[in-house]
Each structure stands twice: as structure tokens, then as C-alpha cells.
Design an enzyme around this catalytic site. Sequence first.
Site, PDB file in Angstrom:
ATOM      1  N   ASP A  15     -21.213 -11.323  -9.533  1.00 34.57           N
ATOM      2  CA  ASP A  15     -22.282 -12.311  -9.663  1.00 34.57           C
ATOM      3  C   ASP A  15     -23.493 -11.920  -8.809  1.00 34.57           C
ATOM      4  O   ASP A  15     -23.525 -12.171  -7.608  1.00 34.57           O
ATOM      5  CB  ASP A  15     -21.746 -13.691  -9.229  1.00 34.57           C
ATOM      6  CG  ASP A  15     -22.816 -14.770  -9.320  1.00 34.57           C
ATOM      7  OD1 ASP A  15     -23.928 -14.475  -9.812  1.00 34.57           O
ATOM      8  OD2 ASP A  15     -22.535 -15.900  -8.895  1.00 34.57           O
TER       9      ASP A  15
ATOM     10  N   TYR B 196       0.859  -1.185   0.000  1.00 37.73           N
ATOM     11  CA  TYR B 196       0.000   0.000   0.000  1.00 37.73           C
ATOM     12  C   TYR B 196       0.895   1.234   0.000  1.00 37.73           C
ATOM     13  O   TYR B 196       1.977   1.212   0.587  1.00 37.73           O
ATOM     14  CB  TYR B 196      -0.880  -0.022   1.258  1.00 37.73           C
ATOM     15  CG  TYR B 196      -2.114   0.853   1.168  1.00 37.73           C
ATOM     16  CD1 TYR B 196      -3.142   0.543   0.288  1.00 37.73           C
ATOM     17  CD2 TYR B 196      -2.275   1.970   1.978  1.00 37.73           C
ATOM     18  CE1 TYR B 196      -4.295   1.321   0.224  1.00 37.73           C
ATOM     19  CE2 TYR B 196      -3.423   2.760   1.920  1.00 37.73           C
ATOM     20  CZ  TYR B 196      -4.423   2.425   1.034  1.00 37.73           C
ATOM     21  OH  TYR B 196      -5.559   3.205   0.980  1.00 37.73           O
TER      22      TYR B 196
ATOM     23  N   SER C   1     -19.228  -3.673  -2.384  1.00 38.65           N
ATOM     24  CA  SER C   1     -18.187  -3.293  -1.417  1.00 38.65           C
ATOM     25  C   SER C   1     -18.785  -2.332  -0.390  1.00 38.65           C
ATOM     26  O   SER C   1     -19.931  -1.889  -0.526  1.00 38.65           O
ATOM     27  CB  SER C   1     -17.039  -2.599  -2.146  1.00 38.65           C
ATOM     28  OG  SER C   1     -17.488  -1.340  -2.628  1.00 38.65           O
TER      29      SER C   1
END
Lengths: 341, 341
Positions: free
Chosen positions: A183, A55, A160
Site C-alpha cells: 500500500d 528458519y 523492506s
Amino acid sequence: MSFRALTYATNGAPSAVVRLTQHAGLAAPSAGTANVKWLLSPVNPADVNVIQGVYPVKAKTKLGEEWVGGNEGVAQITHISASDASGLKEGDWVIPAVPQLGTWRGRANLPVDALVKVPESLGLLRAAGATVNPPTALLMLESFLPKDTERWVLQTTANSGVGEAVVQIAKRMGVKSVNFVRDPSKPFGDGKTVEQRLKDLGADEVLPYSALSDSATKKRLKGLGARLMLNALSGPDATNIAKLLGPQSNMVSYGAMSMQPLSLPTGLFIFNDLVSRGFWMHKWYERSERAEREALLSRIAELRLEEPAGRVVKVRQDTEVVKEIFEGGKTKTFLEFDDVD
Amino acid sequence: MSFRALTYATNGAPSAVVRLTQHAGLAAPSAGTANVKWLLSPVNPADVNVIQGVYPVKAKTKLGEEWVGGNEGVAQITHISASDASGLKEGDWVIPAVPQLGTWRGRANLPVDALVKVPESLGLLRAAGATVNPPTALLMLESFLPKDTERWVLQTTANSGVGEAVVQIAKRMGVKSVNFVRDPSKPFGDGKTVEQRLKDLGADEVLPYSALSDSATKKRLKGLGARLMLNALSGPDATNIAKLLGPQSNMVSYGAMSMQPLSLPTGLFIFNDLVSRGFWMHKWYERSERAEREALLSRIAELRLEEPAGRVVKVRQDTEVVKEIFEGGKTKTFLEFDDVD
């Protein structure tokens, strides 16, 4: 009172490098600091990336020789000087306003400037995840959505944390959303599918990325003239969604889950007036004053978003707890540290 | 007086589909139109794309059954009503303010709204190319360059028409330029190289794209903290230049000579606050009034840019002229139509 923490000495896979450690209780807070008890701290994908060392922001908080994990969480102030000028007081709920405080621990002594008060009306689960996801969704929608009469937002990774907040906040703003997920028929829980969960939150459409290869669907979506796309995916699916935007649109990226670059035909910029930019909540906190931060979080509380779905793992002395946290499936995890006698 | 034109009936390779045709002289202009004589018209890459049928704007002007080529040029007004309200008068030099007027012809009758007056101080060569390249360079630099004390612009394709204008205008604005070209040592003419030509125009640095694989060069350029990149290339070289930008930068695209997409790591948007957008002179003209257009072109004239390098091909009756124009090497070509008796 001594406390526990999840710490690591070197970067690597979390289940291999993170360990549960115990630490001596805190001294009384010095001027400009407060002692807090962490009530609930989420495990976010970015936390895993920090531990892996991939990160762009590195861990910043050490306990002894080891880094403490965790970027978000909700804590309660246990001890602060009565003469403190921040306005914070004992009993207040606070969340981090600066990154990488190391929230995966039972207790901490922290600078008051690093903390911002949140209303208890948020509840623990919402407060624990209030620093990043809901404000990201709110500020992206407010800042980059053109003021059309009929407004649409297209988004990737709609299931999310940010995605679910976008669905709900868009609904409250009268903005319609087209939500792409891998999905839609995947089970979400309570017998629901991901599609049903998002529809219940206010989604107008939920589509799999595979729908982007269907020309009738593409034509219909392009006809909406959407002028905002929120992207946390990148790669070819994000390219295909960007092609559905109307003229003079914003594409705002806050992640790249596909681990692929964002590749766009130059003509979208030149001929369609697309503007591609990024959003990082971290930077907003860096340039904001305490009053602005608190006002933002009050607004988040007023939105009364659904609680994030997830599981709470109680972090007590247990040799298997690290494995349970990092190998425990894909449900979002929140950590609750027990007190050590 | 009859006149000649370069016309085509179908899309294809210009040297195969374009032909020289002859047309009857013009009637007196109707209200709101003017008759003009084209003095000099360039052959731009975009003109070739229109003939090939691969440009997003299609040809708009027909002579009989055939399309007329050409988007830019300078003309002189030969006949206009004395009561015309546009302010234009006979003898004025004018250039197109709308796309695809079909400038590859000896004479034309045109709506006055499609024309904008240019100062004769520009000279024929500069006026012929004044509609697109220099205003594109000026407006991109003015609109998207942050107001730092030390300012740098990085650009691709620095030896293009826009690129040469950027070098010169940046120099006049006190902005330093790093200019990427395929091969700086390539002969330009007069015994000069491309690098020498650009340095003479005011370039601070001229580098080949291959320098983007040298880590010392990359480090040095990144250290400049440049906050504007002008891109007419796209593809991997453009990606590598974008990575050299400082925080809070603009990347402005006006072309894609590599014929590849613009692919950028999403992290540049999120963590480096890069904004990627496009610029198209066409759109500026569409939304501007006559007075704004004329003011812009007066400013271009005042900049006294170097004349574009190129060759003038006299278009007279000659069976080989189309081949000469479209297969005559890589030097920029300007067309001069002779009068037909």
C-alpha cells in the site's frame, strides 16, 4: 562487568519464550578471540523465524543452557591480544561475518574470524544492519543486472530493508526501479507516505500489487523490457511481476514473505529465457576472505545510504521489555543493551 | 511432378482441420534456394499445438491459401544451382535448421539457409527427428551438468523422444540417470515394458512418479546429490523431483506436459542454490552458423542413438489418411509422402 542478554530455552513465539537474563563478566580473551561490547543490534524477521524454529539455519550460540537471539549488530572491540594477527584492535567497530553469533547481548567473547571491521562513518544504525541488507542489495544488482544501456529493475517488498537499499543503490548505478509494495499510501512517518519515502530515496515508480491486475499498467511495464526482478515475496504477485520481464532476464529471490511457493509458467523459462535463482548473503560470507568482506563493507559505507528507519529499545532490567520488543508494532527495532554495574 | 501436402486453413483439432491437398510441380529453384523431396517427416506434439493455435511459434509456410503442417523431417535435394555457395549439392540429405518450414508435403522449394546437411549414416528415422530431440538432449547435458566425479541426472517424461536421447547420451558420457515415467510396467512393444526399453537404452533407474510419495525412496535419491534435473512435465511431480537435487543444481525445462506451472519453494533457490532455466533448440539454431549446425548433427550421427520407435504412415490419396494419422493411437508417427504421377 556482568551483562544482560535475550535468551530462550525452547522454540516458540518470541514474546512467550524469550527472556532477559544476566550473566557474569567476561574473562580476558584467549588467542584468536576478542571481547566486544555490542552497541546496537537489530531485530530482523529472520531472527523471529529462528526463534520460532522455522528458519533453515538454527541458533548456534548458547549462554549457559539457553540460546542467544540475534544475527546482526555492531560491536566495539574492548579487549584483544596485542599480538593478534587479524589486524583488528581495541576500539574498532565490528560486525558479524558468520551467522547466528547471538548478537542480543551486552558483551561477548568471539573468534576474530567471525568479525569484520566496519568504518565508523557508517554510523551506528547503518552499521548495525550492515551485515545482510545493503550488501544483499548491492551484490544482487551488480551480479545479475544485464549490461543494457537503459536498465530497469522490478522489485517486490520495496519498503523492506533490502528493498530500500535496492532503490538507493539502483539510483546511484543509473538503473531505474519499479517498486511494488502492499500500500503506497500507507503512512511512513514525518507526514510522508511509503510512496513518498521510496521516491525520496530515488524510486522511479512505486506501485501497489493490485496494479498487476490492470492491463494498461501491465502493458506499459512490459514495454520497459526490464531484465532483472528481485523477489522476497513469491506467491501470485511475484508470478505476475515475472511475466513483465523482457527476454533473457534474471529473477533473483532472497525471501518469500507471502509464505507461498514461487510458481512460474514453464514457457517463461523456455521461450523467454528467464533464469530463476536465489541469493543468500550468508553463503557469500562463508566463501569470502576477511579482505573481501572488509572491502565490501567499505563500499557500503561509501554509498552513504539513508539510515534505516526504526526505533531503538534500550534493554535494561524491566519486566515488560520483551513484550515491548516483540509486540511493539511494525517499526523496525534496534536493541541497545545497557551496562550492568 | 505434382505433390501432396497436409494443409489447414484454420486452427483447430488436427483431425478436423487438416486435409490432404495436391499441388503443381515445382519450377527450377531460384538463386539461394533448392528443390527437395521430403523423405520422412515426424508428427510431434508441438506440431499438433501449432495446428491447435496454442504454441508460441505460429505456422510460417503457406501453399496457396493454406498453412502446411510439420516442423521436422529429412529431405533429399533434387535440384540446386551448380554455382550455389552453401556447399549443398543434389542428392544430399538435409533437415530444417529453422522452424515451421512445413515439412508435411512431398516436395518443396526452400532457402538453402533454412537447410542443414545430415550424414546418411543417421538413417531415415533418426534423420527425420534429428532437428530437435537428440540435439536438445545433448546440449542440455553438456551445458548444464556440473563437472563432478560422480554425476547423476534426474529426468521427467523419460519415455519421450528427448528422454530416450538423454538416457543414451548420459550413458555414453558416464553419467547415471534416474528416469521418471507415468507407468514403467506399461507395454512398450516386442514384449518389453517401458522400464525394460529404458534400461536397454542405458537407464540406471526407472521409477513411476508415484514413487515420489515414498519417503525411503526420496531419502535414497536425495542421497545421490544429483545436480541436474531435466523437466518437460512441470506441476507437482516436477516440484517433488526438484526437492531431491543436491546443492548448486540446475533445473532445465524444455516442456510442460502436465500443462501446469512450475512451482518451487523459494527456499530451494535461496538456501540450496538451485538455478531454474529453460532450453529451446529453436533459439540455438537461430543464433548458430551453418558450420556449427552441421558439426552438431555430425556429433549426433556419431552417437549412434537407437532409432526412435514409431510407425510410418504412407500418405497417399486416401480419404481416411488424416484420421489414421491423428487418431491412430499414441505411437509416434512418421509421414512418408508418395510421388504423384
